[in-house]
Design an enzyme around this catalytic site. Structure first.
Site, mmCIF file in Angstrom:
data_model
loop_
_atom_site.group_PDB
_atom_site.id
_atom_site.type_symbol
_atom_site.label_atom_id
_atom_site.label_comp_id
_atom_site.label_asym_id
_atom_site.label_seq_id
_atom_site.Cartn_x
_atom_site.Cartn_y
_atom_site.Cartn_z
ATOM 1 N N TYR A 97 -5.311 1.359 -9.794
ATOM 2 C CA TYR A 97 -4.855 0.034 -10.222
ATOM 3 C C TYR A 97 -5.852 -0.644 -11.165
ATOM 4 C CZ TYR A 97 -1.107 0.056 -6.707
ATOM 5 O OH TYR A 97 0.000 0.348 -5.975
ATOM 6 N N LYS B 71 -5.243 12.272 -0.506
ATOM 7 C CA LYS B 71 -4.494 13.359 -1.139
ATOM 8 C C LYS B 71 -5.548 14.353 -1.627
ATOM 9 C CE LYS B 71 -0.519 15.045 -2.561
ATOM 10 N NZ LYS B 71 0.482 15.568 -1.632
ATOM 11 N N ASP C 223 1.492 12.095 1.896
ATOM 12 C CA ASP C 223 2.919 12.415 2.041
ATOM 13 C C ASP C 223 3.273 12.602 3.516
ATOM 14 O OD1 ASP C 223 1.145 14.516 1.708
ATOM 15 O OD2 ASP C 223 2.561 15.832 0.711
ATOM 16 N N ASP D 14 -0.919 0.210 -0.608
ATOM 17 C CA ASP D 14 0.126 -0.690 -1.083
ATOM 18 C C ASP D 14 1.483 -0.205 -0.574
ATOM 19 O OD1 ASP D 14 1.508 -2.557 -2.507
ATOM 20 O OD2 ASP D 14 1.019 -1.791 -4.489
ATOM 21 N N ASP E 160 3.677 -1.606 3.116
ATOM 22 C CA ASP E 160 5.025 -2.181 3.044
ATOM 23 C C ASP E 160 5.994 -1.393 3.915
ATOM 24 O OD1 ASP E 160 4.242 -4.169 1.341
ATOM 25 O OD2 ASP E 160 5.927 -3.888 -0.038
#
Ligand code: NAD
Length: 356
Positions: A135, A190, A222, A246, A250
């Site tokens: 980001y 990851k 994942d 992020d 959620d």
């Protein structure tokens, strides 16, 4: 102890009034000072984060934040939009650790989209790194593709990066939070594909040596996404980077049925923090007196626990919330047949009453 109260826009002032009411009956001596932020800051002072608001936030021991944003500000230049206030506060206060508990009170099991037996009693804490990762990494942009099969075409690109210090400090936050819970941390990465996250895994493993009482496991993002909807109760504390956090936070939020129930904390290196509900300013229901104030009230409880060292008072508030839910009181977002529908203020009053 000084608390900066930043109600903001939309339902912000309505839900904040309930949290302030709750703080006022705890029997503590808090100095609470309010200031405009977001659209309210822009309307009154020409900027979403007016200098006086920032100065108040910096001088306070903790910040309690409502929500910002309104569609009427969508045409403003990006730097003047209400949401910039929250980014500005994160940066100016050096808030790098975002803590989002996802708790599903048994009484609300029917509000989740998952089967009650999968989520009832869920109590997990997602810790998201807030200042690094893809980001914010540079370089970024759109350029002419320098090589490969699409050489010469336009391409968009970003840079994923994490400095060792950034990983170490968020790992410490996770292990220390786990020490206060069931002493388990899952670090999500990851590492099988990304160099950045192999480095992340190595550093988290190294920091773990300082916390022999905490169990650590690593999980690919994942798989973590799959496990969050398959068997979310397997997790306790989950720590991850900015982008994965992020998305996963959620996802975890929705396991609990309503975003109106979810508090959050963003902390700096000395546990000074900004506390806010996970939801936005909900312009669609603003001014109607129907918003759920519990996420804000629970954010105040997190503030007492993490920044103000008042664990007992935090527990009192959390127990009062459990009591009102057990009494069958529900705002519209969590209402089910057989329960009693109440408005924002009635819910706030019920929590105050449950506090005794
Ligand atoms: P939102 O979270 O405000 O609302 C999404 C849905 O959830 C709406 O239907 C709303 O009515 C409902 N909802 C939200 N909070 C609720 C509560 N406490 N009780 C009952 N229902 C609730 O998200 P959005 O609609 O995408 O965004 C609205 C505005 O909020 C936008 O301007 C956005 O930029 C801003 N926003 C601000 C923050 C923040 O202040 N940190 C976070 C997200 C969005």
């Amino acid at each position: 102890m000084k608390i900066a109260i930043l109600p903001g826009d939309g339902i912000g002032p309505e839900i904040m009034a309930q949290a302030v009411k709750v703080l006022n009956v705890l029997g503590e001596r808090f100095e609470m000072e309010s200031a405009d932020v977001g659209g309210a800051g822009y309307a009154a002072h020409g900027h979403p984060l007016p200098p006086a608001t920032l100065a108040l936030a910096k001088s306070a021991d903790a910040v309690l934040f409502g929500a910002v944003g309104d569609y009427k500000y969508d045409t403003l230049a990006r730097a003047l939009r209400p949401e910039q206030a929250i980014l500005g506060l994160r940066k100016e206060l050096a808030l790098f650790a975002n803590l989002r508990p996802a708790i599903l009170y048994p009484e609300l099991a029917g509000a989740s989209t998952l089967k009650p037996e999968v989520v009832s009693g869920l109590d997990i804490l997602i810790i998201r790194e807030l200042t690094g990762d893809i980001y914010f990494g540079k370089p970024r942009g759109v350029r002419e593709c320098p090589d490969g099969p699409f050489k010469g075409e336009r391409e968009g690109f970003d840079t994923m990066r994490y400095a060792e210090t950034e990983i170490r400090r968020i790992a410490h936050v996770a292990f220390q939070a786990a020490q206060k819970r069931s002493k388990r941390v899952t670090s999500v990465d990851k590492a099988n594909v990304l160099e950045t996250f192999q480095f992340w895994r190595d550093i988290v493993t190294d920091v773990h040596k300082q916390y022999p009482d905490v169990e650590l496991d690593h999980m690919y993002v994942d798989n973590a996404a799959m496990q969050l909807v398959r068997a979310p109760k397997k997790f306790d504390v989950m720590v991850t980077g900015n982008m994965f956090g992020d998305i996963l936070s959620d996802c975890a939020a929705m396991l609990t049925g309503s975003i109106g129930m979810l508090p959050s904390a963003s902390l700096d290196a000395s546990n000074k923090g900004l506390y806010e509900p996970s939801h936005g300013s909900a312009p669609d229901i603003a001014g109607k007196g129907v918003a759920n104030p519990l996420a804000t009230i629970l954010s105040a409880a997190m503030m007492l626990r993490f920044s103000l060292g008042k664990t007992e008072q935090a527990e009192r508030i959390e127990n009062a919330v459990k009591t009102v839910l057990a009494q069958g009181l529900r705002t519209a977002d969590i209402f089910e047949a057989g329960t009693t529908r109440v408005g924002t203020e009635e819910m706030g009053n019920a929590v105050v009453k449950a506090l005794g």
